[in-house]
Design an enzyme around this catalytic site. Structure first.
Site, PDB file in Angstrom:
ATOM      1  N   THR A 151       0.854  -1.186   0.000  1.00 38.63           N
ATOM      2  CA  THR A 151       0.000   0.000   0.000  1.00 38.63           C
ATOM      3  C   THR A 151       0.886   1.232   0.000  1.00 38.63           C
ATOM      4  OG1 THR A 151      -1.708  -1.189   1.245  1.00 38.63           O
ATOM      5  CG2 THR A 151      -1.852   1.215   1.198  1.00 38.63           C
ATOM      6  N   LYS A 228      -7.839   0.609  -2.615  1.00 38.65           N
ATOM      7  CA  LYS A 228      -7.288   0.224  -1.313  1.00 38.65           C
ATOM      8  C   LYS A 228      -7.412   1.360  -0.310  1.00 38.65           C
ATOM      9  CE  LYS A 228      -5.135  -2.068   1.854  1.00 38.65           C
ATOM     10  NZ  LYS A 228      -3.785  -2.631   1.748  1.00 38.65           N
ATOM     11  N   LYS A 296      -0.679   5.662   8.347  1.00 34.96           N
ATOM     12  CA  LYS A 296      -0.023   5.925   7.062  1.00 34.96           C
ATOM     13  C   LYS A 296      -1.028   5.864   5.918  1.00 34.96           C
ATOM     14  CE  LYS A 296       1.246   2.772   4.497  1.00 34.96           C
ATOM     15  NZ  LYS A 296       1.744   1.536   3.850  1.00 34.96           N
TER      16      LYS A 296
END
Length: 342
Positions: A151, A228, A296
């Site tokens: 990711t 995502k 994050k």
């Protein structure tokens, strides 16, 4: 010619990586499926391709063996695919080597003969270091597939796509992060959010089938990373909602265990949320999806949008940042429940 066989994963694979059944001539193509029967977890299919040739098993290189990469590599190995692994810290690679994987000394050596290369590391800087500084991209075989499953966000994925286009146009880049945490990864129950050229889907299917319960193709390269971020923002809100509801109950004078017990079995809870609630009830915050990584991912989403339109997400990020600064970043994201108690 074609045939199907059904058996348990353990019986089919055992301690060996040889095709199942052992007496069958020629290589096999494995595709996973989910059955109501707990033991029936593998379907194998041998296919005659046009021109009379059997499909060859693919060689897969997995770079990055952390909380997600390691179980993904293990499932690829169990699916009967030749697997080579590399990790910055050698112990996880060594352990997979004991299970039958080939262990490479560096990223370039890992990918030289691979048909499919998977990167599953912490962030965009780590991906760039492996691909460019450590020679992975230059060492990849002509026509190989690079499935970038970390990711890393929208902008970093676009930079990788430009890098591949400029330096290795013969390599096929897939942007394919996964939905799910360590538990689903260990069970092969991730959802692959794949994006890239349509003509490559059949080639990559045995690998993605070994990793996840399903693959969702969402568009051209970059779409997977966008999906995502949307998925992980929802997870963040669910985790925060659980934490704040439990904290509110305690603030109103209710017992912690009474609040969590009352929520068990609620139709409002998804299976993911229900499992998280059980761990909260046990005060178990061991990392499945560390708070620092969840933060994050929220920040990666906020980088791409007008923050003023997403004030709730921005407030959540600020709260989680304070928790990380207080030393909770390596715990599961549900540790925010503990932070809200004080």
């Amino acid at each position: 010619m074609s045939w199907d066989c059904h058996d348990t994963w353990r019986e089919a694979r055992g301690a060996s990586t040889a095709p199942y059944p052992p007496s069958a001539p020629g290589p096999l193509v494995f595709t996973s499926f989910r059955s109501p029967s707990p033991g029936a977890d593998l379907r194998c299919r041998k296919e005659q391709r046009p021109g009379g040739q059997m499909s060859e098993p693919q060689r897969v290189a997995v770079l990055g063996l952390g909380g997600m990469g390691r179980p993904m590599a293990a499932n690829i190995l169990r699916a009967g695919l030749s697997t080579v692994v590399w990790n910055r810290r050698p112990d996880p690679a060594r352990q997979l080597g004991e299970q039958g994987a080939e262990v490479a000394d560096n990223p370039a050596d890992a990918v030289r003969r691979a048909d499919v290369v998977i990167t599953m590391v912490t962030d965009a800087d780590a991906v760039a270091s492996i691909a460019a500084d450590q020679g992975m991209l230059a060492a990849m075989a002509d026509g190989a597939i690079w499935a970038q499953m970390s990711t890393i966000g929208v902008s970093a994925t676009a930079r990788l796509a430009r890098l591949v286009s400029e330096q290795r146009p013969d390599v096929v880049l897939l942007d394919a992060p996964v939905a799910g945490s360590r538990g689903p990864a260990e069970k092969g129950q991730l959802v692959v959010l794949a994006s890239g050229p349509e003509q490559i889907r059949e080639r990559i299917a045995p690998v993605f089938d070994a990793i996840g319960q399903r693959t969702v193709w969402v568009g051209p390269v970059g779409s997977g990373s966008r999906m995502k971020l949307a998925n992980n923002l929802l997870l963040a809100f669910i985790a925060e909602g659980l934490a704040e509801s439990i904290a509110l109950g305690q603030a109103l004078g209710l017992d912690h265990s009474a609040v969590t017990a009352a929520m068990q079995g609620s139709p409002l809870l998804s299976p993911w949320a229900a499992e998280k609630l059980q761990r909260i009830a046990r005060d178990d915050y061991s990392a499945q999806y560390p708070l620092s990584l969840a933060l994050k991912d929220v920040n990666l989403a906020l980088l791409e949008v007008d923050v003023d339109r997403f004030a709730v997400a921005n407030s959540l990020a600020a709260q989680w940042q304070r928790a990380v600064e207080h030393g909770l970043g390596n715990e599961d994201l549900t540790v925010i429940t503990r932070a809200l108690r004080h």
